[in-house]
Design an enzyme around this catalytic site. Structure first.
Site, PDB file in Angstrom:
ATOM      1  N   ASP A 255      42.465  38.230  56.671  1.00 25.49           N
ATOM      2  CA  ASP A 255      41.551  39.191  56.057  1.00 25.49           C
ATOM      3  C   ASP A 255      41.265  38.832  54.603  1.00 25.49           C
ATOM      4  OD1 ASP A 255      41.513  40.717  58.447  1.00 25.49           O
ATOM      5  OD2 ASP A 255      43.450  41.575  57.899  1.00 25.49           O
TER       6      ASP A 255
ATOM      7  N   ASP B 176      45.925  32.942  55.762  1.00 23.38           N
ATOM      8  CA  ASP B 176      45.818  34.385  55.907  1.00 23.38           C
ATOM      9  C   ASP B 176      44.471  34.654  56.571  1.00 23.38           C
ATOM     10  OD1 ASP B 176      46.493  37.127  55.515  1.00 23.38           O
ATOM     11  OD2 ASP B 176      45.189  37.175  53.758  1.00 23.38           O
TER      12      ASP B 176
END
Length: 233
Positions: free
Chosen positions: A18, A16
């Site tokens: 953020d 991922d």
């Protein structure tokens, strides 16, 4: 999860973006940046941006509505202004947020010969230059529909790359290589409960800088917990 994947299987390292590889939310920060450069009204945009972000954290975000909102200023300004603004955003917001710990983790997987992918709900306009800055060639992001002139319409193209959508997008990526989950050894790093569907699918889930709910779940399930930025001031 496929614990009996052969040791010789291709290895995938999924990340991922953020709050996982970056200590910030690039989507939220892009919105704040557009206000600072005068593209959006500070009070109204800030209120709506914060509201969407709260929905994301709660796992209740309508991503199609958010993408229409988040790309409105970009669509109005046009390609040249958007590109120039994004370059400024990279210099002023993203570059200072890139941490050596994240780069080292990525390089470890790359040097081991793993297939490294960033897989993020944030749209491709915001994230593709960030992936490039991190040295990651493969990006699965929420894709944006374009009109006949090649510019964004405000709609999502295909399936949003979020929650169960990340699993399906990864399965499409695997199928393009004639692989299934059982043919690879997969590791996924994420901070968010939005990513539980994909964390549950991979061989090695890693709760990375996890929010409180994901941390609790990781403890319950015996998942590895990585506080990547714990040493960062």
């Amino acid at each position: 999860m496929t614990p009996d994947t052969p040791a010789s299987a291709p290895r995938l390292a999924l990340f991922d973006l953020d709050h996982t590889l970056l200590p910030i939310d690039s989507d939220f920060e892009w919105g704040e940046f557009t206000t600072r450069i005068g593209w959006t009204d500070a009070q109204e945009f800030g209120r709506r941006n914060a509201e969407f972000f709260a929905h994301y954290q709660a796992g209740t975000l309508d991503i199609r509505a958010y993408v229409r909102f988040a790309t409105e200023a970009v669509r109005q300004q046009g390609p040249e202004a958007a590109a120039a603004a994004h370059a400024q955003f990279m210099r002023e917001v993203i570059a200072p947020a890139i941490r050596p710990q994240a780069l080292e983790l990525l390089r470890q997987h790359q040097q081991a010969g793993d297939h490294v992918l960033i897989i993020t709900a944030t749209n491709e306009f915001v994230t593709r230059p960030i992936a490039q800055a991190l040295g990651v060639a493969e990006l699965l992001a929420t894709e944006l529909e374009r009109d006949t002139k090649g510019w964004f319409t405000g709609n999502v193209l295909g399936e949003p790359n979020m929650r169960e959508g990340k699993v399906r997008r990864m399965e499409q990526w695997l199928a393009q290589r004639q692989w299934g989950w059982g043919d690879v050894h997969s590791t996924f790093y994420s901070d968010s409960t939005n990513d539980i569907p994909l964390l549950e699918k991979v061989n090695t889930p890693v709760a990375t800088n996890p929010d409180a709910r994901l941390r609790e779940l990781a403890v319950q399930r015996g998942w590895r917990i990585l506080d990547l930025f714990s040493a960062t001031p």
